[in-house]
Write an enzyme that holds these catalytic residues in place. Structure first.
Site, short mmCIF file in Angstrom:
data_model
loop_
_atom_site.label_atom_id
_atom_site.label_comp_id
_atom_site.label_asym_id
_atom_site.label_seq_id
_atom_site.Cartn_x
_atom_site.Cartn_y
_atom_site.Cartn_z
N CYS A 1 -2.64 0.35 10.34
CA CYS A 1 -3.64 -0.54 9.72
C CYS A 1 -4.62 -1.18 10.69
CB CYS A 1 -2.94 -1.62 8.89
SG CYS A 1 -1.91 -2.64 9.89
N HIS B 1 0.84 -1.20 0.00
CA HIS B 1 0.00 0.00 0.00
C HIS B 1 0.88 1.26 0.00
CE1 HIS B 1 -3.02 -2.65 2.32
NE2 HIS B 1 -3.57 -2.43 1.15
C1 CIR Z 1 -3.20 -7.99 3.40
O1 CIR Z 1 -2.38 -8.50 2.64
O2 CIR Z 1 -4.19 -7.43 2.98
C2 CIR Z 1 -2.94 -8.04 4.89
N1 CIR Z 1 -2.22 -9.21 5.20
C3 CIR Z 1 -2.20 -6.82 5.38
C4 CIR Z 1 -2.99 -5.57 5.30
C5 CIR Z 1 -2.29 -4.42 5.94
N2 CIR Z 1 -3.09 -3.26 5.82
C6 CIR Z 1 -2.63 -2.04 5.97
O3 CIR Z 1 -1.45 -1.84 6.22
N3 CIR Z 1 -3.47 -1.04 5.82
#
Ligand code: CIR
Length: 261
Positions: A256, A160
């Protein structure tokens, strides 16, 4: 802008060790340790924010703790996202129930638009949206129609936008000191806004979490910690170090695991 009054957080799925990982971690995710780290993290949030709404985990959604990706809340409006990874789409179900209760003005993003909240950086001047493997131009257009001052930033590498940058102060962006970070910063600095930039050597530390006069940073990366600590202290802010090693394994960062508004 950092004086949030409310936060959404989500408890950990029992299947968190099965969460999506870009690269298989050397050591598997330790669920017990993840629980301990998440408890410390949420305790900090609860000390700083008056209204913390906790949404129960869903064991069918291993990544549900990463609630940031499910919605974007700004100006009393909440966009419920269409998450970019097909396995994560059901995460919005319980989040939207909570947002309906909170009586925010809601907008539902639909196909073909996709967007993860991890691609959205709200600054004092504008909203930057990473066009990434999870967020597409339709997702960006959807946000632009609602929030207006929105700008796309191409994210070639990294999950991201906020895997590479975050906001430390009204006008100050923290960025990882490598080619990926440099490319993002070149795009961001192409207008006359002129953000101040702080570079850190460890990508894990490029994501800091500013709440009121406190900044949470990742513990365990000495060189980046020293840089950030100095910058935070120079601004008269409090630096809080938290260890989130189990979340890093799942490509998660500090921002997150909550949504602040
Ligand atoms: C994913 O791959 O979507 C999750 N394992 C990690 C998401 C992390 N999200 C974020 O940093 N906003």
């Amino acid at each position: 802008m950092f004086n949030y009054t409310s936060a959404l957080i989500r408890t950990l799925s029992n299947n968190f060790p099965k969460s999506i990982c870009k690269h298989k971690p050397l050591e598997p995710i330790n669920l017990e340790k993840a629980h301990q780290q998440h408890t410390i993290y949420t305790d900090h949030i609860k000390k700083l924010i008056t209204n913390v709404y906790t949404i129960e985990e869903d064991d069918n959604c291993p990544d549900c703790v990463f609630i940031e990706d499910t919605c974007v809340i700004f100006d009393n409006k909440a966009v419920i996202t269409n998450l970019g990874h097909h396995l994560r789409k059901p995460e919005i179900i319980k989040v939207q129930e909570k947002l309906l209760e909170l009586k925010l003005e809601l907008f539902w993003m639909k196909e073909p638009a996709t967007l993860d909240g991890g691609d959205v950086l709200i600054t004092n001047h504008e909203i930057l949206v990473g066009i990434s493997e999870r967020t597409n131009m339709d997702g960006y257009e959807f946000l632009k129609d609602i929030f207006k001052k929105v700008r796309p930033i191409l994210v070639k590498n990294g999950l991201h936008l906020k895997s590479l940058i975050s906001l430390l102060d009204y006008n100050t962006i923290v960025v990882v000191d490598n080619d990926d970070g440099q490319e993002i910063i070149q795009q961001i600095q192409s207008t006359d806004i002129g953000y101040d930039i702080i570079k850190v050597p460890d990508v894990e530390c490029a994501n800091v979490l500013r709440i009121k006069n406190c900044v949470l940073i990742q513990k365990g990366f000495l060189r980046s910690e020293n840089i950030l600590e100095d910058e935070i202290c120079d601004r008269g802010l409090e630096c809080i170090k938290v260890e989130m090693s189990e979340f890093i394994k799942a490509d998660g960062a500090l921002t997150c695991c909550n949504v602040l508004f």
